[in-house]
Motif scaffolding. Sequence first.
Motif, PDB file in Angstrom:
ATOM      1  N   PRO A 149      47.793  39.872  34.170  1.00 31.11           N
ATOM      2  CA  PRO A 149      47.069  41.136  34.022  1.00 31.11           C
ATOM      3  C   PRO A 149      45.812  41.117  34.890  1.00 31.11           C
ATOM      4  O   PRO A 149      44.986  40.210  34.778  1.00 31.11           O
ATOM      5  CB  PRO A 149      46.722  41.166  32.532  1.00 31.11           C
ATOM      6  CG  PRO A 149      46.615  39.726  32.140  1.00 31.11           C
ATOM      7  CD  PRO A 149      47.556  38.953  33.041  1.00 31.11           C
ATOM      8  N   THR A 150      45.661  42.113  35.749  1.00 30.43           N
ATOM      9  CA  THR A 150      44.490  42.147  36.632  1.00 30.43           C
ATOM     10  C   THR A 150      43.236  42.496  35.854  1.00 30.43           C
ATOM     11  O   THR A 150      42.184  41.879  36.042  1.00 30.43           O
ATOM     12  CB  THR A 150      44.725  43.159  37.770  1.00 30.43           C
ATOM     13  OG1 THR A 150      45.901  42.767  38.485  1.00 30.43           O
ATOM     14  CG2 THR A 150      43.548  43.179  38.738  1.00 30.43           C
ATOM     15  N   THR A 151      43.291  43.501  34.995  1.00 28.98           N
ATOM     16  CA  THR A 151      42.226  43.735  34.025  1.00 28.98           C
ATOM     17  C   THR A 151      42.736  43.252  32.685  1.00 28.98           C
ATOM     18  O   THR A 151      43.942  43.288  32.417  1.00 28.98           O
ATOM     19  CB  THR A 151      41.841  45.222  33.947  1.00 28.98           C
ATOM     20  OG1 THR A 151      42.973  45.978  33.483  1.00 28.98           O
ATOM     21  CG2 THR A 151      41.412  45.745  35.312  1.00 28.98           C
ATOM     22  N   ILE A 152      41.818  42.800  31.826  1.00 27.66           N
ATOM     23  CA  ILE A 152      42.305  42.118  30.619  1.00 27.66           C
ATOM     24  C   ILE A 152      41.808  42.823  29.358  1.00 27.66           C
ATOM     25  O   ILE A 152      42.377  43.801  28.924  1.00 27.66           O
ATOM     26  CB  ILE A 152      41.919  40.620  30.649  1.00 27.66           C
ATOM     27  CG1 ILE A 152      42.389  39.983  31.973  1.00 27.66           C
ATOM     28  CG2 ILE A 152      42.567  39.877  29.483  1.00 27.66           C
ATOM     29  CD1 ILE A 152      41.988  38.545  32.154  1.00 27.66           C
ATOM     30  N   HIS A 153      40.729  42.346  28.788  1.00 31.80           N
ATOM     31  CA  HIS A 153      40.309  42.822  27.468  1.00 31.80           C
ATOM     32  C   HIS A 153      39.304  43.966  27.586  1.00 31.80           C
ATOM     33  O   HIS A 153      38.126  43.818  27.240  1.00 31.80           O
ATOM     34  CB  HIS A 153      39.741  41.660  26.653  1.00 31.80           C
ATOM     35  CG  HIS A 153      40.757  40.610  26.364  1.00 31.80           C
ATOM     36  ND1 HIS A 153      40.585  39.272  26.657  1.00 31.80           N
ATOM     37  CD2 HIS A 153      42.003  40.701  25.818  1.00 31.80           C
ATOM     38  CE1 HIS A 153      41.660  38.596  26.301  1.00 31.80           C
ATOM     39  NE2 HIS A 153      42.531  39.437  25.794  1.00 31.80           N
ATOM     40  N   ILE A 154      39.786  45.089  28.076  1.00 31.90           N
ATOM     41  CA  ILE A 154      38.973  46.296  28.158  1.00 31.90           C
ATOM     42  C   ILE A 154      39.799  47.473  27.658  1.00 31.90           C
ATOM     43  O   ILE A 154      41.025  47.416  27.628  1.00 31.90           O
ATOM     44  CB  ILE A 154      38.465  46.572  29.594  1.00 31.90           C
ATOM     45  CG1 ILE A 154      39.640  46.776  30.560  1.00 31.90           C
ATOM     46  CG2 ILE A 154      37.565  45.447  30.079  1.00 31.90           C
ATOM     47  CD1 ILE A 154      39.214  47.215  31.947  1.00 31.90           C
ATOM     48  N   ALA A 155      39.108  48.541  27.290  1.00 35.61           N
ATOM     49  CA  ALA A 155      39.811  49.727  26.809  1.00 35.61           C
ATOM     50  C   ALA A 155      40.649  50.331  27.929  1.00 35.61           C
ATOM     51  O   ALA A 155      40.273  50.291  29.106  1.00 35.61           O
ATOM     52  CB  ALA A 155      38.801  50.753  26.301  1.00 35.61           C
ATOM     53  N   LEU A 156      41.765  50.926  27.554  1.00 32.94           N
ATOM     54  CA  LEU A 156      42.660  51.507  28.543  1.00 32.94           C
ATOM     55  C   LEU A 156      41.954  52.577  29.378  1.00 32.94           C
ATOM     56  O   LEU A 156      42.196  52.694  30.586  1.00 32.94           O
ATOM     57  CB  LEU A 156      43.885  52.093  27.841  1.00 32.94           C
ATOM     58  CG  LEU A 156      45.041  52.558  28.725  1.00 32.94           C
ATOM     59  CD1 LEU A 156      45.577  51.415  29.581  1.00 32.94           C
ATOM     60  CD2 LEU A 156      46.167  53.138  27.866  1.00 32.94           C
ATOM     61  N   LEU A 167      39.035  43.356  43.151  1.00 34.12           N
ATOM     62  CA  LEU A 167      39.573  42.635  41.992  1.00 34.12           C
ATOM     63  C   LEU A 167      41.056  42.355  42.169  1.00 34.12           C
ATOM     64  O   LEU A 167      41.523  41.235  41.922  1.00 34.12           O
ATOM     65  CB  LEU A 167      39.335  43.443  40.722  1.00 34.12           C
ATOM     66  CG  LEU A 167      39.897  42.829  39.430  1.00 34.12           C
ATOM     67  CD1 LEU A 167      39.222  41.496  39.128  1.00 34.12           C
ATOM     68  CD2 LEU A 167      39.742  43.789  38.261  1.00 34.12           C
ATOM     69  N   LEU A 168      41.817  43.352  42.593  1.00 33.85           N
ATOM     70  CA  LEU A 168      43.256  43.159  42.752  1.00 33.85           C
ATOM     71  C   LEU A 168      43.561  42.163  43.860  1.00 33.85           C
ATOM     72  O   LEU A 168      44.428  41.289  43.700  1.00 33.85           O
ATOM     73  CB  LEU A 168      43.936  44.497  43.038  1.00 33.85           C
ATOM     74  CG  LEU A 168      45.468  44.452  43.191  1.00 33.85           C
ATOM     75  CD1 LEU A 168      46.142  43.845  41.968  1.00 33.85           C
ATOM     76  CD2 LEU A 168      46.019  45.846  43.470  1.00 33.85           C
ATOM     77  N   ALA A 211      46.545  55.997  47.507  1.00 37.93           N
ATOM     78  CA  ALA A 211      45.181  55.959  48.046  1.00 37.93           C
ATOM     79  C   ALA A 211      44.764  54.566  48.468  1.00 37.93           C
ATOM     80  O   ALA A 211      44.158  54.395  49.540  1.00 37.93           O
ATOM     81  CB  ALA A 211      44.197  56.526  47.024  1.00 37.93           C
ATOM     82  N   TRP A 212      45.082  53.539  47.626  1.00 36.32           N
ATOM     83  CA  TRP A 212      44.574  52.216  48.025  1.00 36.32           C
ATOM     84  C   TRP A 212      45.449  51.027  47.637  1.00 36.32           C
ATOM     85  O   TRP A 212      45.372  49.980  48.271  1.00 36.32           O
ATOM     86  CB  TRP A 212      43.157  52.008  47.482  1.00 36.32           C
ATOM     87  CG  TRP A 212      43.037  51.934  45.968  1.00 36.32           C
ATOM     88  CD1 TRP A 212      42.781  52.949  45.114  1.00 36.32           C
ATOM     89  CD2 TRP A 212      43.141  50.744  45.159  1.00 36.32           C
ATOM     90  NE1 TRP A 212      42.733  52.498  43.822  1.00 36.32           N
ATOM     91  CE2 TRP A 212      42.935  51.147  43.827  1.00 36.32           C
ATOM     92  CE3 TRP A 212      43.385  49.395  45.437  1.00 36.32           C
ATOM     93  CZ2 TRP A 212      42.968  50.248  42.760  1.00 36.32           C
ATOM     94  CZ3 TRP A 212      43.419  48.489  44.382  1.00 36.32           C
ATOM     95  CH2 TRP A 212      43.204  48.925  43.063  1.00 36.32           C
ATOM     96  N   ILE A 213      46.304  51.147  46.620  1.00 38.99           N
ATOM     97  CA  ILE A 213      47.085  49.975  46.231  1.00 38.99           C
ATOM     98  C   ILE A 213      48.098  49.608  47.311  1.00 38.99           C
ATOM     99  O   ILE A 213      48.172  48.445  47.742  1.00 38.99           O
ATOM    100  CB  ILE A 213      47.779  50.199  44.870  1.00 38.99           C
ATOM    101  CG1 ILE A 213      46.739  50.365  43.765  1.00 38.99           C
ATOM    102  CG2 ILE A 213      48.703  49.017  44.556  1.00 38.99           C
ATOM    103  CD1 ILE A 213      47.336  50.718  42.402  1.00 38.99           C
TER     104      ILE A 213
END
Length: 318
Positions: A149-156, A167-168, A211-213
């Motif tokens: 998971p690139t982002t982890i324990h944060i709200a959706l 980050l990615l 756009a960027w991925i």
Amino acid sequence: MTCGEPAGVGPEIAARLWDVHRDTLPFAWIGDPRHLPSGTPIAEISAPRDALACADRALPVLPHAFPADVDPGHPVPQNAAEVIAVIARAVDLVQSGAAGAVVTAPINKKVLQDGAGFAYPGHTEYLAALGGAEQVVMILACAELRVVPTTIHIALKDVPARLTPELLAGTIRITDAALRRDFGIPTPRLAVAGLNPHAGEGGVMGGEEIAWIAPLLDSLRGEGLTLTGPLPPDTMFHAEARAQYDAAICMYHDQALIPIKTLDFARGVNVTLGLPFIRTSPDHGTAFDIAGHGVADIRSTVEALRLAADMARARAEG
């Protein structure tokens, strides 16, 4: 192996794991012997290497005194500071070369915050601070799948803002390097999920992919990385799709963890990549509700030990 939260299932899992796998998975446990189940044979040792000489007859223990006894299922804040100190001690041992890897038993962040003002969201962030790592990556692994998971324990709702090209890109590079060094995969194949349903479906369901991925993945391919994507997340995890990659890079917590926990809930292993040392852990929590009942499932910890040993061997041979 660290003791983790002593009122959780960590001590009883360590004792049962030694009892079942003493001949094949020797390890040293760091903690207070008083917190182990009554009757557990122990051998107090002064260095991890001493575990090999006694593991066949007793659980090798690097003793670490705690201020309070424990009642399984009922943590006390008086022990919080020593739970943290055990983690730091394990890191010192592995960074000095005295041990090959750290396997961490589960902790309870609220107990550590209440009892010792623990300033980190969890194990991973504290280990990153101890190791001086700028960015670390969580990979969950089982026999059939590896997910990141690139982002982890944060709200959706916070994911789109937190998910940046930097980050990615860092997540992908760290994963690629770790699969080469610690998993023995010469040319890792990474499948990258889209953020949106159907990977945006040409911009109709979201524009981040266009756009960027996708441009970022093209740039990383120019560095020699083997990448596919961005892929529709809902078609990445059936058996035929999984055969095409060595790890799946996902955009947020549940996108990664739902498929691996569906495939193998009991044997998933959490690995922290990007550290200067090897760290694995079972993919479960302290389980206060069953602590002390002798029913905790040891399979995830068994796999965490096996993977840690395999990674340490691959790193030494590399």
